[in-house]
Design an enzyme around this catalytic site. Structure first.
Site, mmCIF file in Angstrom:
data_model
loop_
_atom_site.group_PDB
_atom_site.id
_atom_site.type_symbol
_atom_site.label_atom_id
_atom_site.label_comp_id
_atom_site.label_asym_id
_atom_site.label_seq_id
_atom_site.Cartn_x
_atom_site.Cartn_y
_atom_site.Cartn_z
ATOM 1 C CE LYS A 1 27.110 -4.930 -6.575
ATOM 2 N NZ LYS A 1 27.440 -5.740 -5.421
ATOM 3 C CG ASP B 1 24.480 -8.908 1.315
ATOM 4 O OD1 ASP B 1 23.623 -8.572 0.473
ATOM 5 O OD2 ASP B 1 25.698 -8.693 1.175
ATOM 6 N NE ARG C 1 27.641 15.112 7.767
ATOM 7 C CZ ARG C 1 27.341 15.857 8.833
ATOM 8 N NH1 ARG C 1 26.476 15.434 9.739
ATOM 9 N NH2 ARG C 1 27.914 17.026 9.007
ATOM 10 C CE1 TYR D 1 31.303 -7.779 -3.798
ATOM 11 C CE2 TYR D 1 31.537 -6.481 -1.800
ATOM 12 C CZ TYR D 1 31.675 -6.614 -3.162
ATOM 13 O OH TYR D 1 32.200 -5.579 -3.884
HETATM 14 C C1 LIG Z 1 28.353 -5.624 -4.272
HETATM 15 C C2 LIG Z 1 27.985 -6.323 -3.030
HETATM 16 C C3 LIG Z 1 28.210 -5.743 -1.773
HETATM 17 C C4 LIG Z 1 28.906 -4.410 -1.603
HETATM 18 O O1 LIG Z 1 28.144 -3.364 -2.091
HETATM 19 P P1 LIG Z 1 28.775 -2.020 -2.737
HETATM 20 O O2 LIG Z 1 27.584 -1.275 -3.191
HETATM 21 O O3 LIG Z 1 29.687 -2.470 -3.855
HETATM 22 O O4 LIG Z 1 29.536 -1.348 -1.644
HETATM 23 C C5 LIG Z 1 27.785 -6.455 -0.652
HETATM 24 N N1 LIG Z 1 27.192 -7.662 -0.758
HETATM 25 C C6 LIG Z 1 26.965 -8.250 -1.959
HETATM 26 C C7 LIG Z 1 26.310 -9.584 -2.002
HETATM 27 C C8 LIG Z 1 27.362 -7.610 -3.131
HETATM 28 O O5 LIG Z 1 27.152 -8.207 -4.306
#
Ligand SMILES: *Cc1c(COP(=O)(O)O)cnc(C)c1O
Length: 385
Positions: free
Chosen positions: A201, A176, A52, A104
């Site tokens: 992603k 983000d 962890r 998101y």
């Molecule tokens: C998918 C996504 C998230 C969340 O991420 P996870 O890996 O699904 O927890 C946050 N911000 C954006 C822009 C996303 O596309």
């Protein structure tokens, strides 16, 4: 970093943070699938006690993430939301956050349905004008949360301008960077304090893992985040860290093709008589085009569009009849995906909030993959017929 031979993005993506395995010389970072590590005497160990806290596969990935974002410290998490959750734990009850209104859905849900209960206050504003941010700043504002390009409207926010405002008020700026990827946009260089990714992603890039990341430069903030990462424990397993490292090695090549294909698809959609509006920051008449040109290397692989008539049944019919695109949540993988944000990724945002942000019930979002562009365009042709 300065005397590192890993200067260009591709070289950093492939090499930074990675060394042949000291035990065997294995060139690829092994998957250290272990929870614990042998100690010679109590407290006498090789820097690893429990996974962890530290794991060699994760450590290599974290160093690599920092390098590709041009930052000092990288942290990997079990999901993008776990990364945001950990960042929010640095705040205290009563603190205020100003966030983009077009973001998101899961981030919105975490902010409003989890953290408001613990006394954090969130303001959601459009960030195309600095004045709308400034209006919400109080002496309790601790964090500005920017997503750019935004999901799913592909609005573009001027990171450098928001960073200057945040800095002048002593507020942290987090970006983000999921939609752009570190190859297209590097927020720390533009003055942001924290970069966040859903590595699920583009960073992973193959739709085979769920992961999150934070990258920061500040020593004290990094220490606080590593403490929380270990204290709360939302860490990714070594197999997923290996997959993310493998994905990153081709990030720059994949992004180039994502952008090329998206441009072709966006131009096709715009020329189609049944299409009402196409949201893609590469069009010169997109309101964020000049800022995108300034802060991004290219315009990304995401496109949203509406079909004439603004009819939800028609949008449903369209997204259900693709043959090459797959109807699915998520984005950024090698395969093209289509989604209906109002009922899928953004269903957790109340309808009136969605409409305020311009997200109509008939909006379709595309994650343009790496297939041959002609096949993607022909698929859209048959869907729109
Ligand atoms: C998918 C996504 C998230 C969340 O991420 P996870 O890996 O699904 O927890 C946050 N911000 C954006 C822009 C996303 O596309």
């Amino acid at each position: 970093m300065n005397n590192s031979p890993y200067k260009g993005f591709g070289t950093r993506a492939i090499h930074a943070g990675l060394e042949p395995d000291p035990g065997t010389g294995a060139v690829m970072t092994p998957i250290y699938q272990t929870s614990t590590y042998a100690q010679e005497a109590p407290g006498k160990h090789k820097g690893y006690e429990y996974s962890r806290t530290h794991n060699p596969t994760r450590k290599a990935l974290e160093a690599n993430l920092a390098a590709i974002e041009g930052g000092k410290y990288g942290l990997a998490f079990a999901s993008g939301l776990a990364a945001i959750d950990t960042l929010l734990k640095t705040l205290n009850p009563g603190d205020e956050v100003i966030s983009t209104n077009d973001l998101y859905g899961g981030t919105y849900r975490l902010f409003v349905r989890v953290y408001e209960k613990f006394g954090l206050r969130f303001h959601f504003v459009p960030m195309q004008q600095l004045a709308t941010i400034e209006e919400k700043i109080t002496e309790k504002t601790r964090l500005i949360w920017v997503e750019t390009p935004t999901n799913p409207m592909l609005n573009v926010i001027d990171i450098e301008a928001v960073a200057q405002l945040a800095k002048s008020k002593g507020i942290l700026l987090a970006v983000d960077n999921t939609f752009a990827s570190p190859y297209l946009q590097q927020p720390l260089k533009l003055g942001a304090d924290i970069v966040m990714h859903s590595a699920t992603k583009y960073i992973g890039g193959h739709s085979d893992l769920v992961m999150g990341a934070l990258v920061v430069n500040d020593d004290a903030l990094a220490e606080q985040l590593y403490f929380l990462q270990n204290a709360a424990g939302a860490v990714p397993g070594p197999m997923d860290c290996f997959l993310a490292l493998r994905g990153i090695k081709t990030l720059h090549v994949r992004m180039q093709r994502h952008c090329e294909n998206a441009e072709k698809v966006a131009r096709f959609l715009r020329s189609h008589p049944k299409v009402e509006k196409v949201y893609w920051p590469g069009f010169p008449d997109h309101p964020g085009h000049e800022i995108a040109k300034k802060q991004m290397r290219a315009f990304g692989g995401m496109i949203s569009f509406t079909i004439k008539g603004d009819n939800i049944e028609e949008a449903f019919r369209a997204v259900s009849s693709f043959k090459v695109f797959t109807l699915a949540e998520s984005l950024g993988g090698v395969e093209s995906l289509a989604g209906h944000p109002a009922t899928m990724t953004h269903a957790s945002i109340p309808r009136e909030e969605r409409l305020k942000a311009g997200l109509s019930d008939s909006l379709i979002r595309l994650s343009v993959g790496l297939e041959d562009a002609d096949d993607l365009i022909n698929d859209l042709k048959q869907v729109l017929q």
